[in-house]
Scaffold this motif. Structure first.
Motif, PDB file in Angstrom:
ATOM      1  N   GLN A  57       0.823  -1.209   0.000  1.00  0.00           N
ATOM      2  CA  GLN A  57       0.000   0.000   0.000  1.00  0.00           C
ATOM      3  C   GLN A  57       0.857   1.258   0.000  1.00  0.00           C
ATOM      4  O   GLN A  57       0.503   2.265  -0.618  1.00  0.00           O
ATOM      5  CB  GLN A  57      -0.938  -0.016   1.206  1.00  0.00           C
ATOM      6  CG  GLN A  57      -2.040  -1.051   1.124  1.00  0.00           C
ATOM      7  CD  GLN A  57      -2.942  -1.020   2.339  1.00  0.00           C
ATOM      8  OE1 GLN A  57      -2.786  -0.189   3.231  1.00  0.00           O
ATOM      9  NE2 GLN A  57      -3.897  -1.934   2.393  1.00  0.00           N
ATOM     10  N   LEU A  58       1.975   1.207   0.709  1.00  0.00           N
ATOM     11  CA  LEU A  58       2.897   2.348   0.713  1.00  0.00           C
ATOM     12  C   LEU A  58       3.450   2.588  -0.684  1.00  0.00           C
ATOM     13  O   LEU A  58       3.518   3.737  -1.152  1.00  0.00           O
ATOM     14  CB  LEU A  58       4.030   2.103   1.706  1.00  0.00           C
ATOM     15  CG  LEU A  58       5.137   3.163   1.758  1.00  0.00           C
ATOM     16  CD1 LEU A  58       4.563   4.539   2.079  1.00  0.00           C
ATOM     17  CD2 LEU A  58       6.197   2.780   2.794  1.00  0.00           C
ATOM     18  N   GLN A  59       3.827   1.524  -1.369  1.00  0.00           N
ATOM     19  CA  GLN A  59       4.346   1.659  -2.732  1.00  0.00           C
ATOM     20  C   GLN A  59       3.276   2.221  -3.678  1.00  0.00           C
ATOM     21  O   GLN A  59       3.572   3.057  -4.539  1.00  0.00           O
ATOM     22  CB  GLN A  59       4.853   0.303  -3.230  1.00  0.00           C
ATOM     23  CG  GLN A  59       6.098  -0.186  -2.504  1.00  0.00           C
ATOM     24  CD  GLN A  59       6.496  -1.600  -2.889  1.00  0.00           C
ATOM     25  OE1 GLN A  59       5.665  -2.391  -3.363  1.00  0.00           O
ATOM     26  NE2 GLN A  59       7.762  -1.944  -2.674  1.00  0.00           N
ATOM     27  N   GLN A  60       2.026   1.801  -3.481  1.00  0.00           N
ATOM     28  CA  GLN A  60       0.943   2.307  -4.308  1.00  0.00           C
ATOM     29  C   GLN A  60       0.690   3.785  -4.040  1.00  0.00           C
ATOM     30  O   GLN A  60       0.389   4.567  -4.952  1.00  0.00           O
ATOM     31  CB  GLN A  60      -0.336   1.502  -4.052  1.00  0.00           C
ATOM     32  CG  GLN A  60      -1.513   1.915  -4.910  1.00  0.00           C
ATOM     33  CD  GLN A  60      -1.237   1.798  -6.394  1.00  0.00           C
ATOM     34  OE1 GLN A  60      -0.772   0.763  -6.868  1.00  0.00           O
ATOM     35  NE2 GLN A  60      -1.493   2.860  -7.145  1.00  0.00           N
ATOM     36  N   LEU A  61       0.815   4.177  -2.775  1.00  0.00           N
ATOM     37  CA  LEU A  61       0.669   5.590  -2.420  1.00  0.00           C
ATOM     38  C   LEU A  61       1.703   6.445  -3.142  1.00  0.00           C
ATOM     39  O   LEU A  61       1.374   7.506  -3.700  1.00  0.00           O
ATOM     40  CB  LEU A  61       0.819   5.761  -0.909  1.00  0.00           C
ATOM     41  CG  LEU A  61       0.906   7.206  -0.398  1.00  0.00           C
ATOM     42  CD1 LEU A  61      -0.452   7.896  -0.505  1.00  0.00           C
ATOM     43  CD2 LEU A  61       1.406   7.248   1.045  1.00  0.00           C
ATOM     44  N   ILE A  62       2.944   6.000  -3.146  1.00  0.00           N
ATOM     45  CA  ILE A  62       4.018   6.746  -3.803  1.00  0.00           C
ATOM     46  C   ILE A  62       3.758   6.829  -5.305  1.00  0.00           C
ATOM     47  O   ILE A  62       3.985   7.874  -5.933  1.00  0.00           O
ATOM     48  CB  ILE A  62       5.379   6.086  -3.510  1.00  0.00           C
ATOM     49  CG1 ILE A  62       5.648   6.042  -2.005  1.00  0.00           C
ATOM     50  CG2 ILE A  62       6.490   6.831  -4.234  1.00  0.00           C
ATOM     51  CD1 ILE A  62       5.487   7.357  -1.297  1.00  0.00           C
ATOM     52  N   GLU A  63       3.258   5.746  -5.874  1.00  0.00           N
ATOM     53  CA  GLU A  63       2.948   5.744  -7.303  1.00  0.00           C
ATOM     54  C   GLU A  63       1.823   6.739  -7.616  1.00  0.00           C
ATOM     55  O   GLU A  63       1.886   7.472  -8.612  1.00  0.00           O
ATOM     56  CB  GLU A  63       2.547   4.334  -7.742  1.00  0.00           C
ATOM     57  CG  GLU A  63       2.365   4.166  -9.254  1.00  0.00           C
ATOM     58  CD  GLU A  63       3.664   4.334 -10.033  1.00  0.00           C
ATOM     59  OE1 GLU A  63       3.583   4.743 -11.216  1.00  0.00           O
ATOM     60  OE2 GLU A  63       4.745   4.077  -9.467  1.00  0.00           O
ATOM     61  N   THR A  64       0.808   6.766  -6.764  1.00  0.00           N
ATOM     62  CA  THR A  64      -0.305   7.705  -6.953  1.00  0.00           C
ATOM     63  C   THR A  64       0.175   9.142  -6.803  1.00  0.00           C
ATOM     64  O   THR A  64      -0.247  10.041  -7.547  1.00  0.00           O
ATOM     65  CB  THR A  64      -1.417   7.418  -5.935  1.00  0.00           C
ATOM     66  OG1 THR A  64      -1.865   6.070  -6.084  1.00  0.00           O
ATOM     67  CG2 THR A  64      -2.599   8.351  -6.128  1.00  0.00           C
ATOM     68  N   ALA A 160       3.172  12.664   1.350  1.00  0.00           N
ATOM     69  CA  ALA A 160       2.445  11.990   0.258  1.00  0.00           C
ATOM     70  C   ALA A 160       1.009  11.713   0.677  1.00  0.00           C
ATOM     71  O   ALA A 160       0.084  11.804  -0.144  1.00  0.00           O
ATOM     72  CB  ALA A 160       3.148  10.691  -0.119  1.00  0.00           C
ATOM     73  N   MET A 161       0.799  11.389   1.946  1.00  0.00           N
ATOM     74  CA  MET A 161      -0.554  11.176   2.464  1.00  0.00           C
ATOM     75  C   MET A 161      -1.332  12.486   2.465  1.00  0.00           C
ATOM     76  O   MET A 161      -2.509  12.526   2.077  1.00  0.00           O
ATOM     77  CB  MET A 161      -0.480  10.570   3.864  1.00  0.00           C
ATOM     78  CG  MET A 161       0.131   9.173   3.878  1.00  0.00           C
ATOM     79  SD  MET A 161       0.654   8.630   5.522  1.00  0.00           S
ATOM     80  CE  MET A 161      -0.920   8.198   6.259  1.00  0.00           C
ATOM     81  N   ARG A 162      -0.692  13.566   2.897  1.00  0.00           N
ATOM     82  CA  ARG A 162      -1.361  14.870   2.899  1.00  0.00           C
ATOM     83  C   ARG A 162      -1.750  15.290   1.478  1.00  0.00           C
ATOM     84  O   ARG A 162      -2.812  15.873   1.258  1.00  0.00           O
ATOM     85  CB  ARG A 162      -0.447  15.936   3.509  1.00  0.00           C
ATOM     86  CG  ARG A 162      -0.174  15.782   4.997  1.00  0.00           C
ATOM     87  CD  ARG A 162       0.640  16.964   5.512  1.00  0.00           C
ATOM     88  NE  ARG A 162       0.957  16.817   6.921  1.00  0.00           N
ATOM     89  CZ  ARG A 162       2.132  16.383   7.397  1.00  0.00           C
ATOM     90  NH1 ARG A 162       3.104  16.059   6.546  1.00  0.00           N
ATOM     91  NH2 ARG A 162       2.336  16.278   8.688  1.00  0.00           N
ATOM     92  N   ARG A 163      -0.880  15.005   0.522  1.00  0.00           N
ATOM     93  CA  ARG A 163      -1.135  15.453  -0.849  1.00  0.00           C
ATOM     94  C   ARG A 163      -2.327  14.764  -1.503  1.00  0.00           C
ATOM     95  O   ARG A 163      -2.804  15.213  -2.549  1.00  0.00           O
ATOM     96  CB  ARG A 163       0.116  15.265  -1.716  1.00  0.00           C
ATOM     97  CG  ARG A 163       1.166  16.347  -1.491  1.00  0.00           C
ATOM     98  CD  ARG A 163       2.257  16.316  -2.545  1.00  0.00           C
ATOM     99  NE  ARG A 163       3.129  15.180  -2.437  1.00  0.00           N
ATOM    100  CZ  ARG A 163       4.262  15.153  -1.717  1.00  0.00           C
ATOM    101  NH1 ARG A 163       4.624  16.221  -1.023  1.00  0.00           N
ATOM    102  NH2 ARG A 163       5.014  14.072  -1.683  1.00  0.00           N
TER     103      ARG A 163
END
Length: 373
Positions: A57-64, A160-163
């Motif tokens: 999920q962390l990797q997917q967040l970075i990709e998004t 990245a979460m805030r964005r």
């Protein structure tokens, strides 16, 4: 448009932050196990399967995050924003602060504040050592350490979460495309140290940005950080979000990041209703907060771990709360939900009702009158 080399650089940047966060937590956990009584650390290790899922999920967040920059939601340099001077200045202090944390954990002192701090005038639910932080949210020391602590907690992914609030906010603001960019007003509720406002400024270089927070110490930190930006300084105000000091129908967009899990239920509803009140008809409200049980039942062990590891007195209720229902009860419509790495996002609209389109461009001196009934 961001290129492949920039993407690789961003991935390496995030990977480095992730490994740094993991290393910090591994060492600090070992030290905590030495100095905190076993009865006060009943946390069970998370299953390997769940850890791998979180990693994915962390990797997917970075990709998004990268994808949103690539398609122009916000500029690519925002991906690399990191105050290194702040890091090298304050990171050692995180380690020096650990003995104070261990003492409070062992003695169950969850409302422990330095004698020189003024605690009167704050809501009782706010006077907590959230995350076992020294002085809770009331001291300059706490404000200096907060962003580093949160970034370590989320393995370097906090920004990245805030964005993730930026794309739905930008889409919502398209409702006001007839309004001049400089007349667009966006409020960040519980703005803390100003990290979210900094992300908002990156996406909205001309908009008028506002931030409110209960902590004068965190507002000082926000002012220090935001004053370095080349554009207009966001307007910061110390205020309780349960009684926002703005007239009705004033903002085109409202955001709130990592606030609601630290509020008791009644305050949660009151803040939502205040956000509805100050938002213009057609405006967008975006919430970023922790995941909830209904969104990710397989993450319940991680949520229970969070409750046990950190002092979060309202978190357990939050994980079961129906935020969509709360938003609709306040008057919001078209509520949508997104879930990313350890975080949940709710996007809600204030109905246009029968207000003419021309009224959408009304300036601050000609406030709309709006009947919530």
């Amino acid at each position: 448009m961001p290129d492949t080399l920039t993407k690789l650089a961003y991935q390496a940047f995030q990977e480095g932050k992730s490994y740094f966060g993991l290393a910090h937590k591994a060492v600090s956990t070992q030290l905590t196990n030495l100095f905190v009584a076993p009865s006060q650390r009943e946390v069970k290790p998370l299953p390997l399967e769940l850890l791998l899922q979180l990693r994915q999920q962390l990797q997917q967040l970075i990709e998004t995050d990268w994808y949103d920059a690539e398609r122009g939601v916000y500029p690519a340099p925002l991906l690399f924003d990191n105050d290194w001077n702040d890091f090298f200045r304050h990171y050692p202090q995180i380690w020096f602060d650990l003995p104070s944390i261990w003492g409070r954990v062992n003695q169950k002192r969850h409302q422990d504040f330095s004698p020189q701090l003024e605690t009167s005038g704050y809501p009782s639910y706010y006077l907590q050592n959230f995350h076992h932080q020294t002085d809770g949210y009331l001291s300059d020391t706490s404000a200096n350490l907060y962003d580093l602590q949160v970034d370590i907690l989320f393995n370097g992914a906090a920004d990245a979460m805030r964005r993730r609030i930026l794309a739905p906010l930008k889409q919502g603001l398209a409702t006001f495309d007839v309004v001049e960019p400089r007349q667009i007003r966006v409020l960040d509720v519980a703005c803390g140290t100003g990290r979210t406002l900094k992300q908002l400024r990156g996406m909205l270089p001309k908009a008028s940005l506002y931030g409110v927070d209960l902590s004068d110490a965190y507002l000082r930190k926000a002012n220090q950080s935001l004053s370095q930006l080349p554009n207009e300084l966001p307007q910061l105000m110390q205020a309780n979000a349960e009684a926002l000091p703005f007239v009705d129908n004033y903002f085109h967009g409202v955001t709130s990041v990592f606030l609601f899990h630290e509020l008791p239920p009644a305050a949660r509803q009151q803040v939502i209703e205040q956000c509805f009140r100050v938002l213009k008809p057609g405006g967008t409200f975006v919430i970023c907060d922790s995941i909830q049980v209904a969104d990710a039942p397989d993450m319940v062990p991680a949520m229970e771990d969070f409750v046990e590891t950190f002092h979060e007195p309202y978190y357990r209720h939050y994980t079961q709360d129906n935020l969509v229902q709360r938003l609709e009860q306040a008057g919001f419509s078209d509520v949508s939900v997104q879930v990313h790495f350890m975080s949940k996002y709710l996007v809600a609209q204030k109905p246009l009702t029968s207000i003419p389109n021309a009224a959408l461009s009304t300036d601050a001196g000609k406030q709309l009158s709006y009947d919530r009934q």
